[in-house]
Every structure is written in C-alpha cells, then in structure tokens.
Design a protein around this motif. Structure first.
Motif, short mmCIF file in Angstrom:
data_model
loop_
_atom_site.label_atom_id
_atom_site.label_comp_id
_atom_site.label_asym_id
_atom_site.label_seq_id
_atom_site.Cartn_x
_atom_site.Cartn_y
_atom_site.Cartn_z
N THR A 1 6.84 -8.79 9.70
CA THR A 1 7.31 -10.10 10.16
C THR A 1 7.57 -11.03 8.99
OG1 THR A 1 4.96 -10.68 10.48
CG2 THR A 1 6.23 -10.04 12.44
N GLY A 2 7.20 -10.60 7.80
CA GLY A 2 7.45 -11.38 6.59
C GLY A 2 8.37 -10.63 5.66
N SER A 3 8.55 -11.16 4.47
CA SER A 3 9.43 -10.56 3.49
C SER A 3 8.88 -9.22 3.00
CB SER A 3 9.58 -11.51 2.29
OG SER A 3 10.17 -10.83 1.20
N PRO A 4 9.76 -8.24 2.72
CA PRO A 4 9.29 -6.99 2.13
C PRO A 4 8.54 -7.21 0.82
CG PRO A 4 11.54 -6.74 2.93
CD PRO A 4 11.20 -8.20 3.05
N LYS A 5 8.90 -8.28 0.10
CA LYS A 5 8.21 -8.56 -1.15
C LYS A 5 6.76 -8.95 -0.93
CE LYS A 5 12.40 -10.10 -3.58
NZ LYS A 5 13.07 -11.23 -4.28
N ALA A 6 6.44 -9.39 0.29
CA ALA A 6 5.06 -9.79 0.60
C ALA A 6 4.15 -8.60 0.79
CB ALA A 6 5.04 -10.66 1.85
N GLY A 7 4.71 -7.38 0.84
CA GLY A 7 3.88 -6.19 1.00
C GLY A 7 3.08 -6.22 2.27
N SER A 8 1.80 -5.87 2.18
CA SER A 8 0.95 -5.82 3.37
C SER A 8 0.67 -7.22 3.94
CB SER A 8 -0.37 -5.12 3.04
OG SER A 8 -1.06 -5.81 2.02
N ARG A 9 0.90 -8.27 3.13
CA ARG A 9 0.67 -9.63 3.62
C ARG A 9 1.81 -10.11 4.53
NH1 ARG A 9 -0.96 -9.74 -1.66
NH2 ARG A 9 1.06 -10.55 -2.36
N MET B 1 0.38 3.36 12.21
CA MET B 1 0.46 2.69 10.91
C MET B 1 1.32 3.49 9.92
SD MET B 1 -3.48 1.44 10.31
CE MET B 1 -3.12 0.96 8.63
N THR B 2 1.14 4.79 9.91
CA THR B 2 1.71 5.63 8.86
C THR B 2 3.23 5.70 8.94
OG1 THR B 2 -0.29 6.96 8.92
CG2 THR B 2 1.59 7.89 7.77
N GLU B 3 3.87 5.42 7.82
CA GLU B 3 5.32 5.55 7.72
C GLU B 3 5.67 6.39 6.51
OE1 GLU B 3 7.53 1.97 8.22
OE2 GLU B 3 6.40 1.36 10.01
N ARG B 4 6.93 6.74 6.37
CA ARG B 4 7.35 7.66 5.32
C ARG B 4 7.14 7.13 3.90
NH1 ARG B 4 13.05 9.14 8.13
NH2 ARG B 4 12.93 6.89 8.45
N PRO B 5 7.30 5.83 3.62
CA PRO B 5 7.11 5.39 2.24
C PRO B 5 5.68 5.49 1.74
CG PRO B 5 8.46 3.83 3.46
CD PRO B 5 7.87 4.77 4.46
N GLY B 6 4.70 5.47 2.65
CA GLY B 6 3.30 5.52 2.20
C GLY B 6 2.39 5.94 3.33
N GLY B 7 1.36 6.70 2.99
CA GLY B 7 0.40 7.13 4.00
C GLY B 7 -0.58 6.01 4.30
N SER B 8 -1.66 5.96 3.51
CA SER B 8 -2.63 4.89 3.70
C SER B 8 -2.14 3.56 3.14
CB SER B 8 -3.95 5.27 3.01
OG SER B 8 -4.51 6.42 3.59
N ASP B 9 -1.09 3.60 2.33
CA ASP B 9 -0.52 2.39 1.74
C ASP B 9 0.51 1.82 2.71
OD1 ASP B 9 0.53 0.36 0.26
OD2 ASP B 9 1.46 1.64 -1.26
N VAL B 10 0.13 0.77 3.44
CA VAL B 10 1.03 0.20 4.44
C VAL B 10 1.90 -0.90 3.86
CG1 VAL B 10 -0.52 0.77 6.33
CG2 VAL B 10 -0.72 -1.47 5.22
N SER B 11 1.76 -1.18 2.55
CA SER B 11 2.51 -2.30 1.96
C SER B 11 4.01 -2.08 2.02
CB SER B 11 2.06 -2.52 0.52
OG SER B 11 2.38 -1.40 -0.30
N GLN B 12 4.43 -0.81 2.14
CA GLN B 12 5.87 -0.52 2.18
C GLN B 12 6.37 -0.26 3.60
OE1 GLN B 12 7.28 2.09 -1.19
NE2 GLN B 12 5.08 2.49 -1.38
N THR B 13 5.67 -0.75 4.58
CA THR B 13 6.07 -0.56 5.97
C THR B 13 7.50 -1.04 6.19
OG1 THR B 13 3.81 -0.72 6.82
CG2 THR B 13 5.58 -1.28 8.34
N GLU B 14 8.30 -0.17 6.81
CA GLU B 14 9.71 -0.48 7.04
C GLU B 14 9.99 -1.01 8.44
OE1 GLU B 14 12.02 2.69 4.20
OE2 GLU B 14 11.20 3.47 6.11
N THR B 15 9.10 -0.76 9.39
CA THR B 15 9.32 -1.22 10.76
C THR B 15 9.36 -2.74 10.79
OG1 THR B 15 8.22 0.71 11.67
CG2 THR B 15 8.43 -1.19 13.11
N VAL B 16 10.41 -3.28 11.41
CA VAL B 16 10.64 -4.72 11.44
C VAL B 16 10.44 -5.24 12.86
CG1 VAL B 16 12.34 -6.55 11.11
CG2 VAL B 16 12.22 -4.65 9.48
N ALA B 17 9.74 -6.36 12.97
CA ALA B 17 9.52 -7.02 14.26
C ALA B 17 10.38 -8.29 14.32
CB ALA B 17 8.06 -7.38 14.44
#
Length: 594
Positions: A228-236, A176-192
């Motif tokens: 799989t959705g827009s970056p603006k959608a955050g964790s959704r 889950m963890t990426e560079r933009p946020g630890g526990s905050d996955v809303s900024q996940t950069e990995t794209v499917a």
C-alpha cells in the motif's frame, strides 16, 4: 518355502499414546491447576485411545492422496477445480471437532487452554497427515482478528474460524511468500488498491499480484500482505488483508459453493513437494481480488506477527509430535522383535535399548522446551504474563521452533534405524513422518532466519536479561541435596549461559547467531527439565530418579558441551573464517568480493 512357512515376524501394537507417553502426563500434572488436570487428563486418555482406533484408520493410504487441480473444463473455461482427498477432509474435520483451534479461544482453562489444546495436537500429529498446517494458520488468523479485526469480522468470521462444527467452520491460509524473496517480504510485489468502498468487514481493496507459496489453498479465507506504500519503503509499505477465496464469503452450508474463481484468484499450479504431499500448496495469482484491511495501513508486518508467532509454536509441537510417534513405533517394535535365534527380544538388548534411551531423552527435553513456550503463549494471550515473561516469550518463539525442528528430525531417523530394514518400509510410517517433518526446518523461517530474529530480540538488554535471570533463578532454586547431585551438569549449564550471554552482546559477530540459537535451545530445554526435576524431587514423584537421570544425560551427553564450543569458536577469528568459508565453497575469486 511358502511365505506362510518359517519365521513369522510378530506385528507390533502401539499403546495409548497418552498413557504410555514418558513425559506429557507428568508435565501436565505439574503445570496445570489440580482441578484442570483432573478434567483434562481423562479426555486426553480418551483421545489417546481414539488415535489408535479411529484417527489412524482415517489416514489410511486408500483415503489419503495428494490434491488434484483441474484448471479448465471441457469447454476451455477457467474453473480451477481443486480436489482434495476424503482422508484430508475427514482428518481436518476431526481436528476441528476436537477443539483445534477452538480450545484456545473458548479459554475454559484460562491461560492453560494452550497447554490443553497443544497436548491434543501432540498426540494426534503423527497420524493426521499435516492437517495442522491449515489449522495453525486458522489459529493465527483468529488471533489477528481477535486483536485488530473490525467489529463485523469479530462477529461473523471469528466464530467460524474457531468453530468445532466442520459444517460451518472456516480454515485460513497465510500468503506472504513471493518470488523475489522467501522470508524477506520487503520486495513484495502484490499491490493493494483502495476501492473507496467501506465494506461491512472494513475498508475494501483489490489485490493484484502473485503468491508463490500458498499453503492450504482449499481454505475459506487467507491473510495476505500487499503493498500500500512505495516499493522503496520495503516492508514498511505493506499492509495486512483478509482475502475471501470465494465470493460470497458468508453463506449457508446448504447454499451452492461459489466458483473457485469467483474472487479472481487463479491457481497457476500445485507445488510438487518432497513431503506434506496431502496439503494443497499452490502458486496463485490475484487479479483484482476483493480484500479487507486488517489493522493499520502500512503496518502489515506488525499486524501479521501474531500469525507467525502462533504458527511457529504449532511448528515446534509438530516436530515434537512427529518424534513422539517415531519413538512409539520403535519402542513397540522392541517389545516383540525376537533376536539371537528367538531366545531374546530387542528390549532385552542393552545396546539396542541404549539407542532408544537416547531418543527418549531427546523427546523429553524437546517436550519440556516446547510446552514451556506454550505456557508463556497462553499467559500472554490471557493478559497474566508479567513483563519478563513476555520478554522471554519473544526470545523463546524463534528458539523453540528452530531447535525442535533441527533436533527432532535427527531423532526420527534414529528411531527408524531401530527397526532395521523394516523401518525403511513405507508401511511402518517413518518415511511420511520424516518427509513431512523436514518442512518444519523451512516453514515459517529457516534456522538461520530465526537465528537472526533471536539476535535482534537479544539486542534489547531487557529481553536478554529476562532470559538469563530466569535461568539463574531456576538453578538457584534447586534444593541443596539435589544441587550437590547435579553439580557437574549444572556447571556445564553455567558455562553455556556465560558463553551465550557474552556472544549475544553488541556487536554480535556475523557467525554467532546460528550456533547461539542452538546453544540457547540447549540452555532453555535444560532449564525447563531442571524445573521439572525440582518439582519431582520435592513432591516425591515415583519417576524422580528417572527425571534426574534424564536431566544429567541431556546436559552431559545431549550436545550442550560441543554447542558451547561452537559459539566460542564463532566469536573468534571471524574474518579469517568467513574468508575461508567463501573460498571453500566458491573458490579464490570470491575473496575479492569480501
């Protein structure tokens, strides 16, 4: 003087960790059906002996060492060859053969299978060098596939995740963890990206991104969040995927192992950690890696929640198990260390024994707290938990993980000092256990992150009321003669419950969540201890007076009173305190930003 001359310290010998445990046998006797306890008890006695004679030597320093990564071969080709130690592999295999996580899915003892399996973990965790990290994520992945995996995943992958045969068993990571946020996955950069292929395991995607903290990189599969959705959608806009670390995924044990880069997963580097050094934790990139959708599109956070909930319980058991081992070492040492010119042993020193007693009380409280959550988890998975029990589990999961981590580490340090200078030596094991246990304050959510989770859960009046009603019902079930003896500590509990209930009502003051979580940990552990005291008193157990004294000390001396005051203070003068905090840390210029 030659080293062989003069005073010779007597080496201490730890007892069977199960039969000598001050709380686990009686807790299981109370909470398990009699028939189940009669079967499980001998197996735990056997495992306790194996811990001392077999498991501990597997983790010797000559067999356990940090992983090594070779990224390129002599021809400059990318190989990402990850070498783990023999001890790591053998200890992990031992855990699998003992039924972790298999016991939880065989469900021979129905909802009590969780108590059985976690009892095994509690006995082993102090000696197995964090192999329960990958096994916990394997458990979580198994549960996700059991709940929402495709038919092919359930048929081909689930049996391997829960297998007792290390030759065919899979382990799983959780990315889950990426560079933009630890526990905050809303900024996940990995794209499917969908491939249009409907693989046997489900809709196939390719993943592209960078995972900054991937524990157990030597696993066979991992579950991962990707956008799989827009970056603006955050964790959704995130979905959950099953990622093979090598392709092909399914193969015979006799088949050659595919190259580490066969699914376009590249290890950037291994993490240089202060603890858990045996665990191959890495930064890795996904560059067109094959993956299969699990659950519904754009519901990744919801889909991965069983992994988080399960691993948080494993984390709590890990904290308590580390404390158990440290207390066992300190107790064994007190039995052989002579003082006062060799005329007495440490176990005959009231001042020293009082220090051990305080650690003992803490261990008992944390064990009852943690196994209270374990029992609720087992009931929820077997579909026998009522609505209020499910609500309590929602509150208890963040509480038990954070509270156990916060309190257990302090207890380990106290146990270390009980050996004086000898405790500071690596040979006695405290250093590794404490370093490894410190990660529990961070892994799967820091205390502050979990406090915010508790605050969110408590905003549902039904959830908070289920918790408060349970505490009230346990207190009211106390027999009158016992209630009279416990009047003072129960008054403290009632005051704490009142303060907690008030502080968690909308709107929650900004400084309340963390002290509220700590207070909730005290209230919950005290309530579980009270349940045990009532049972012990009613059934006339030999240890009933000790159980009463443990409860009394935990409530009156363990920290509940100052924890109540901390919550009370956090609800008052909030704005002024927030500004003062900022000024103290960042200076007066920061106040203009508030």
């Amino acid at each position: 003087m030659r080293v062989e001359d003069g005073f010779q310290p007597v080496p201490f010998q730890e007892d069977n960790p199960y039969t000598s445990d001050p709380v686990l046998p009686s807790l299981l006797k109370r909470t398990l059906p009699s028939s189940a306890f009669q079967e499980i008890n001998p197996d735990l006695e056997r495992l306790g002996a194996d811990v001392v004679t077999t498991i501990r030597p597997l983790g010797s320093s000559s067999r356990v060492y940090p992983p090594r990564l070779t990224q390129y071969d002599q021809w400059g080709r990318r190989v990402d060859d990850l070498e783990t130690s023999e001890g790591w592999r053998d200890l992990k295999a031992y855990g699998q053969k003992e039924g972790l996580p298999g016991i939880f899915y065989e469900r021979k003892y129905n909802e009590h299978s969780r108590s059985y399996g976690f009892a095994k973990m509690l006995l082993m965790v102090g000696d197995v060098h964090v192999v329960f990290c990958p096994l916990s994520m394997t458990d979580g992945t198994a549960r996700v596939i059991e709940l929402m995996g495709s038919a092919e995943m359930k048929e081909k992958i689930l049996p391997r995740l829960i297998s007792r045969d290390p030759d065919v068993a899979f382990t799983s990571g959780q990315w889950m963890t990426e560079r933009p946020g630890g526990s905050d996955v809303s900024q996940t950069e990995t794209v499917a990206t969908p491939t249009g292929v409907n693989n046997a395991f489900g809709p196939q995607y390719t993943l592209n991104g960078f995972k900054w903290f991937s524990s157990a990189t030597d696993s066979h599969v991992s579950v991962a969040l990707a956008r799989t959705g827009s970056p603006k959608a955050g964790s959704r806009g995130l979905s959950l995927f099953l990622v093979p670390l090598r392709l092909p995924l399914l193969r015979s044990p006799s088949d050659p192992v595919p190259p580490a880069t066969s699914n376009n997963i590249f290890v950037h580097r291994l993490k240089n950690k202060i603890g858990t050094q045996i665990v191959p934790t890495a930064e890795l990139s996904l560059e067109g890696s094959e993956a299969y959708l699990i659950g519904n599109l754009n519901e990744g956070v919801k889909s991965i929640s069983p992994v988080l909930n399960i691993t948080r319980v494993w984390s709590a058991v890990g904290s308590v198990g580390g404390l158990r081992r440290c207390l066992a070492i300190a107790t064994a040492y007190a039995k052989v260390r002579s003082i006062n010119g060799g005329t007495r042993l440490l176990q005959d020193s009231p001042l020293h024994v009082s220090q051990l007693a305080a650690i003992n009380v803490l261990y008992r409280a944390l064990t009852h707290l943690t196994f209270g959550a374990v029992r609720l988890l087992g009931k929820s998975e077997c579909g026998v938990a009522d609505a209020d029990e499910l609500r309590r589990l929602r509150m208890l999961t963040p509480i038990v993980k954070a509270f156990a981590a916060e309190k257990a580490c302090a207890g380990m340090e106290e146990a270390m000092t009980a050996l004086g200078g000898a405790g500071y030596m690596e040979e006695n094991g405290f250093g590794r256990i404490i370093r490894d246990s410190l990660v529990e304050k961070i892994w799967e959510g820091t205390t502050t992150v979990l406090a915010l989770d508790l605050a969110r859960a408590s905003q549902d009046p039904a959830v908070l009321n289920a918790f408060l009603s349970w505490v009230k019902n346990v207190v009211s079930s106390c027999p009158s003669d016992l209630h009279e003896r416990l009047q003072k500590p129960l008054n403290v509990v009632n005051d704490a419950v009142s303060e907690l209930a008030s502080s968690l009502k909308k709107p929650i003051a900004p400084l309340v969540p963390r002290p509220a979580l700590i207070l909730a940990g005290y209230v919950t552990s005290s309530t579980y201890l009270l349940e045990h005291v009532i049972w012990s008193h009613t059934t006339g157990e030999d240890e009933r007076e000790t159980d009463v004294e443990v409860l009394r000390r935990w409530i009156l001396e363990g920290g509940m009173v100052p924890a109540t005051e901390d919550v009370r203070r956090a609800t008052q003068d909030t704005d002024a305190r927030v500004k003062a905090d900022s000024t103290m840390i960042f200076g007066r210029s920061s106040r203009a930003k508030l």
